[in-house]
Write a protein that holds these residues in place. Structure first.
Motif, PDB file in Angstrom:
ATOM      1  N   ARG A 237      -7.237   0.587 -17.703  1.00 20.44           N
ATOM      2  CA  ARG A 237      -6.145   1.487 -18.097  1.00 20.44           C
ATOM      3  C   ARG A 237      -5.412   2.005 -16.881  1.00 20.44           C
ATOM      4  N   LEU A 238      -6.180   2.320 -15.841  1.00 24.54           N
ATOM      5  CA  LEU A 238      -5.578   2.841 -14.625  1.00 24.54           C
ATOM      6  C   LEU A 238      -4.696   1.791 -13.961  1.00 24.54           C
ATOM      7  N   VAL A 239      -5.222   0.579 -13.901  1.00 26.49           N
ATOM      8  CA  VAL A 239      -4.452  -0.506 -13.291  1.00 26.49           C
ATOM      9  C   VAL A 239      -3.164  -0.721 -14.074  1.00 26.49           C
ATOM     10  N   ALA A 240      -3.265  -0.666 -15.390  1.00 27.13           N
ATOM     11  CA  ALA A 240      -2.090  -0.870 -16.228  1.00 27.13           C
ATOM     12  C   ALA A 240      -1.061   0.231 -15.973  1.00 27.13           C
TER      13      ALA A 240
ATOM     14  N   ASP B 197      -5.328  11.196  -7.889  1.00 28.04           N
ATOM     15  CA  ASP B 197      -6.113  11.522  -6.714  1.00 28.04           C
ATOM     16  C   ASP B 197      -6.546  10.235  -6.019  1.00 28.04           C
ATOM     17  N   GLU B 198      -6.243  10.157  -4.729  1.00 25.33           N
ATOM     18  CA  GLU B 198      -6.611   8.940  -4.007  1.00 25.33           C
ATOM     19  C   GLU B 198      -8.098   8.877  -3.674  1.00 25.33           C
ATOM     20  N   ASP B 199      -8.785   9.995  -3.881  1.00 30.29           N
ATOM     21  CA  ASP B 199     -10.198   9.994  -3.527  1.00 30.29           C
ATOM     22  C   ASP B 199     -11.042   9.233  -4.543  1.00 30.29           C
TER      23      ASP B 199
ATOM     24  N   THR C 148       0.827  -1.193   0.000  1.00 31.57           N
ATOM     25  CA  THR C 148       0.000   0.000   0.000  1.00 31.57           C
ATOM     26  C   THR C 148       0.870   1.256   0.000  1.00 31.57           C
ATOM     27  N   ARG C 149       1.902   1.224   0.835  1.00 36.01           N
ATOM     28  CA  ARG C 149       2.758   2.402   0.885  1.00 36.01           C
ATOM     29  C   ARG C 149       3.441   2.669  -0.440  1.00 36.01           C
ATOM     30  N   LEU C 150       3.834   1.597  -1.079  1.00 32.19           N
ATOM     31  CA  LEU C 150       4.484   1.765  -2.383  1.00 32.19           C
ATOM     32  C   LEU C 150       3.489   2.302  -3.420  1.00 32.19           C
ATOM     33  N   MET C 151       2.293   1.746  -3.398  1.00 34.61           N
ATOM     34  CA  MET C 151       1.303   2.192  -4.380  1.00 34.61           C
ATOM     35  C   MET C 151       0.915   3.646  -4.138  1.00 34.61           C
ATOM     36  N   LYS C 152       0.889   4.039  -2.887  1.00 35.81           N
ATOM     37  CA  LYS C 152       0.594   5.443  -2.595  1.00 35.81           C
ATOM     38  C   LYS C 152       1.663   6.345  -3.192  1.00 35.81           C
ATOM     39  N   ARG C 153       2.882   5.860  -3.116  1.00 38.72           N
ATOM     40  CA  ARG C 153       3.966   6.634  -3.688  1.00 38.72           C
ATOM     41  C   ARG C 153       3.780   6.776  -5.204  1.00 38.72           C
ATOM     42  N   VAL C 154       3.327   5.691  -5.818  1.00 38.69           N
ATOM     43  CA  VAL C 154       3.074   5.739  -7.255  1.00 38.69           C
ATOM     44  C   VAL C 154       1.972   6.750  -7.564  1.00 38.69           C
TER      45      VAL C 154
END
Length: 775
Positions: A164-167, A127-129, A114-120
């Motif tokens: 697309r977002l996941v990719a 936007d994380e929202d 999770t921390r890594l993905m947040k960094r991405v």
DNA sequence: GGTGAACCTCTTTTT
DNA sequence: GAGGTTCACC
């Protein structure tokens, strides 16, 4: 005890693939251990046998049993026994270079991911929202479970926002993982498969010597026998991995389609169902004699599971006799439930049932708190399985991060975790500058931190960074000088000031953390003593793959067990107390939501919705079949969960129980589901009453109970007459002026309850309940 | 620029 | 109830 004929056959079958369909409690583990022991007796070298289990606990148990059985005869330590993940990690540790992992690669757990993905997200300005990092990781994991890579998904041309977002995010996430020399849980499987698939595809060069042969090819030819436990819970990559490792081996898979409970994690039951058809000559053996539970318990289990469609079908039978009836108890609320649970535990202890043979189950971790509280209040010891384990505590993760960083200077995630822990004046802004330049130059944060001025960090911050780097270098030198791990950890905690910071804090919590750290250092020292040849990397691997902390032997052996049903899989207890048996708790509300939506839209259940409900049912089956002699099932008429008050109706699984096997009345037909009620709505503790007649024009006419089980929500807004309104979304309601509408929500208490009603053609209106009548 | 306090949201299940 | 986030203060 002798093996029965079916078990014997499963142990002795040789020559073709074998599927053992083993019902709950039919001696599955015995079959596996006997089979492996028999193989070794026949002269199969232990190192050519692979046994795959689902959990570390199961692996440890199997190894222990095997050791006991083969005492002195064979070197059991040569056996390959482990989970899919630990076996993959072992392979990658040795041969992972070609898929981009060094010998010392790190394994990232959910938190790290999770921390890594947040960094991405930050890096790519997302936007994380809108979409949560966890959601992306979830999708990514599903891909990995199916053995798909991002490129493959893109090639499939699946358009769509999410894909697309996941990719996009997934690709960068993977890049960062590899750059940090790390793998997440999914990678372990995917990369091991990739490695094995690649091996042997290249033509050997002319004149190549035997020593030139890729060692990975040797791995594919190594095993003569492969045994896989819990095959119903394997996902496609895991199945592929088994396939690749049993190139030469006789494959034996064991499982029970009725106990498939990991569909949400990508497991595919059809793999066990289709196993015989895909393999010519495959032998199928059913184990149906149950040695665990008494008759009434088994009948309850059968009553629950028989309602599922699409099962291979088994009928368990037992010679243990009827035993005692299953206790069913309706509680007023979750606190009374907890008190009842504790009393049941005390009863069992008074009957001389050992504490560790008593287990309390719940559907979700959140339910455990009330029970823990009650146990603590009454001075009883308990051990929680799963949930936040020892190694997931902040102070332990911080220490591990220091150690990982020493081991692996590229691990940016660990760097960011501890660079300012304890606080040493290196804040977000500074780290942000480092990160920007590091991304730009494609080097690690630690590298940039060596020359912070280049990243635009100056003055005090730069000075602090220099000091930090010097400290890390010093400690890393200690690691490479071969300082024993326990000693190294102590030095890390001293030198970094981590320990002091906690000691100075002085709070009870900080004190507990210091104790945890001491315990951690102790565990590390023990580890070194037990495995003198193993390194920090070995230790870290073990830690990251062991989810729960029960292996540490930290005292709570003689204690009652608390756990989710998922973590109860494969275990058995003299007495099981199954709590929270209400609709929306179990089956879980997320699953019921599908049903509700289908009803609202007037359509049939989609296949995936149906599959989810069937999985919940299998979960209930798993829960019930864990009990050997005593089973107690409780549900609460009211429950506070997630800081919200719920009115509970008994779970459909409770309603399916055969009345003849149950002490306590089985609730009758309940035609409406449980629902959330706003806090403060006064709820009853009224004595049981005769049920209201069906379809009477009173607010609670839609809930009908048998006599003996109190109906919930008897009393409510005074304005609506004597009986209470049982409100539910979708309820039909009439208003004098607006006519008929559907209830979509409500608010307030007593006579001030306001209903939000959707009137066709008018829209949603908020109206006092007393101006409306139920239809 | 960093740190701490007050506020907010979000809740399945696991290697 | 815990975790994260925002905000005001050093």
């Amino acid at each position: 005890m002798q093996l029965n004929p079916a078990q014997q056959a499963a142990v002795e079958h040789r020559g073709s693939p074998l599927l053992v369909l083993a019902g709950a409690g039919t001696g599955k583990t015995r079959v596996i251990t006997h089979r492996v022991a028999a193989l070794m007796d026949e002269g199969v070298p232990p190192w050519r046998i692979l046994a795959v289990t689902f959990t570390n606990k199961a692996a440890a148990e199997m190894r222990a049993r095997m050791e006991k059985m083969c005492e002195g005869k064979v070197d059991v330590s040569q056996l390959w026994v482990g989970t899919f993940h630990s076996i993959s990690a072992r392979i990658l540790r040795r041969h992972g270079e070609s898929v981009g992992l060094s010998r010392n690669f790190a394994i990232y757990d959910t938190d790290d991911q999770t921390r890594l993905m947040k960094r991405v997200f930050k890096e790519l300005n997302r936007d994380e929202d809108q979409v949560k990092p966890r959601a992306i990781l979830g999708h990514l994991d599903q891909l990995k479970n199916r053995g798909l890579t991002i490129s493959q998904v893109e090639q499939l041309g699946l358009e769509g926002f999410m894909t697309r977002l996941v990719a996009l995010l997934g690709r960068r996430y993977e890049e960062l993982l590899r750059a940090a020399d790390a793998a997440d849980f999914g990678d372990l499987l995917v990369l091991a498969v990739k490695l094995l698939e690649k091996a042997g595809t290249e033509q050997p060069r002319p004149g190549a010597q035997l020593v030139d042969v890729d060692p990975v090819i040797g791995l594919k030819r190594r095993f003569l026998h492969v045994v896989v436990d819990e095959y119903q819970d394997t996902n496609p990559v895991q199945a592929r991995l088994v396939e690749l490792l049993s190139g030469r081996a006789q494959l034996c898979v064991v499982g029970d389609d009725d106990q498939a409970i990991y569909g949400w994690r990508g497991a595919d039951v059809s793999q066990i169902l289709g196993f015989p058809d895909q393999r010519p000559g495959c032998e199928l053996i059913r184990l149906e004699q149950n040695y665990r539970s008494t008759g009434h318990i088994l009948r309850c289990a059968d009553a629950i599971i028989r309602r599922n469609e699409g099962r291979l079908g088994k009928t368990l039978w037992s010679e243990l006799g009827d035993g005692s009836l299953v206790t069913l108890r309706a509680c007023e609320d979750e606190r009374e439930e907890a008190r009842f649970v504790v009393n049941e535990i005390l009863d069992a202890l008074n009957e001389d049932i050992p504490a560790e043979e008593i287990a309390v189950f719940y559907r979700t971790h959140a339910q455990s708190r009330v029970i823990e509280q009650q146990l603590t209040d009454r001075g009883m010891r308990y051990a929680i399985f799963g949930g936040l384990g020892f190694f997931e505590r902040k102070e332990i993760k911080d220490t591990l991060a220091y150690l990982r960083l020493l081991q692996n200077p590229n691990s940016d995630l660990d760097f960011t975790r501890i660079v300012n822990e304890p606080a040493r004046g290196i804040g977000d802004t500074t780290v942000g500058r480092l990160t920007a330049l590091a991304a730009n130059r494609n080097v690690s944060l630690l590298t940039i931190a060596r020359a912070p001025e280049e990243a635009g960090v100056s003055g005090a911050a730069a000075k602090r960074l220099h000091a930090f780097v010097a400290m890390i270098d010093e400690l890393a030198a200690r690691l490479h000088a071969g300082v024993p791990l326990g000693q190294l950890a102590t030095e890390v905690l001293e030198r970094t000031g981590y320990r002091d910071a906690l000691v100075h804090e002085g709070s009870d919590e900080a004190e507990a953390r210091v104790e945890n750290l001491d315990e951690f250092v102790g565990a590390l020292t023990d580890f070194v003593q037990e495995h003198p040849d193993q390194t920090l990397a070995d230790y870290l691997e073990q830690v990251s793959l062991v989810a729960d902390a029960d292996g540490g032997g930290r005292g709570e052996v003689r204690a009652v067990r608390l756990m989710t049903i998922h973590s109860a899989k494969g275990l058995e207890f003299e007495k099981v107390i199954l709590t929270g048996m209400e609709e929306k708790v179990f089956p879980h509300s997320r699953v019921i939501a599908g049903e509700d939506a289908a009803r609202e839209e007037g359509r049939r259940l989609r296949p995936e919705e149906r599959a989810q409900i069937e999985e919940e049912r299998r979960l209930a089956y798993v829960a019930v079949t864990r009990a050997k002699r005593q089973l107690v099932i409780t549900w609460a008429k009211r429950r506070r969960l997630y800081n919200q008050e719920f009115i509970g109706t008994p779970s459909r699984f409770v309603r399916d129980l055969p009345p003849d096997s149950v002490r306590g009345r089985v609730p009758g037909v309940v035609r409406r589901e449980a629902m959330a009620v706003p806090q403060g709505l006064s709820l009853p503790s009224a004595p049981p009453r005769a049920p209201a007649p069906v379809r009477e024009s009173s607010w609670n006419s839609d809930i009908v109970y048998d006599e003996g089980v109190a109906a919930p929500a008897r009393r409510g807004p005074a304005a609506v007459g004597g009986d209470a309104p049982a409100l539910y979304k979708g309820m039909a309601v009439r208003h004098r002026q607006y006519g008929e509408g559907t209830l979509v929500g409500w608010d307030g208490t007593g006579s001030n309850v306001k209903l939000a009603i959707n009137f066709p053609g008018v829209g949603v209106k908020t109206i006092l309940a007393r101006f409306c009548e139920p239809l």
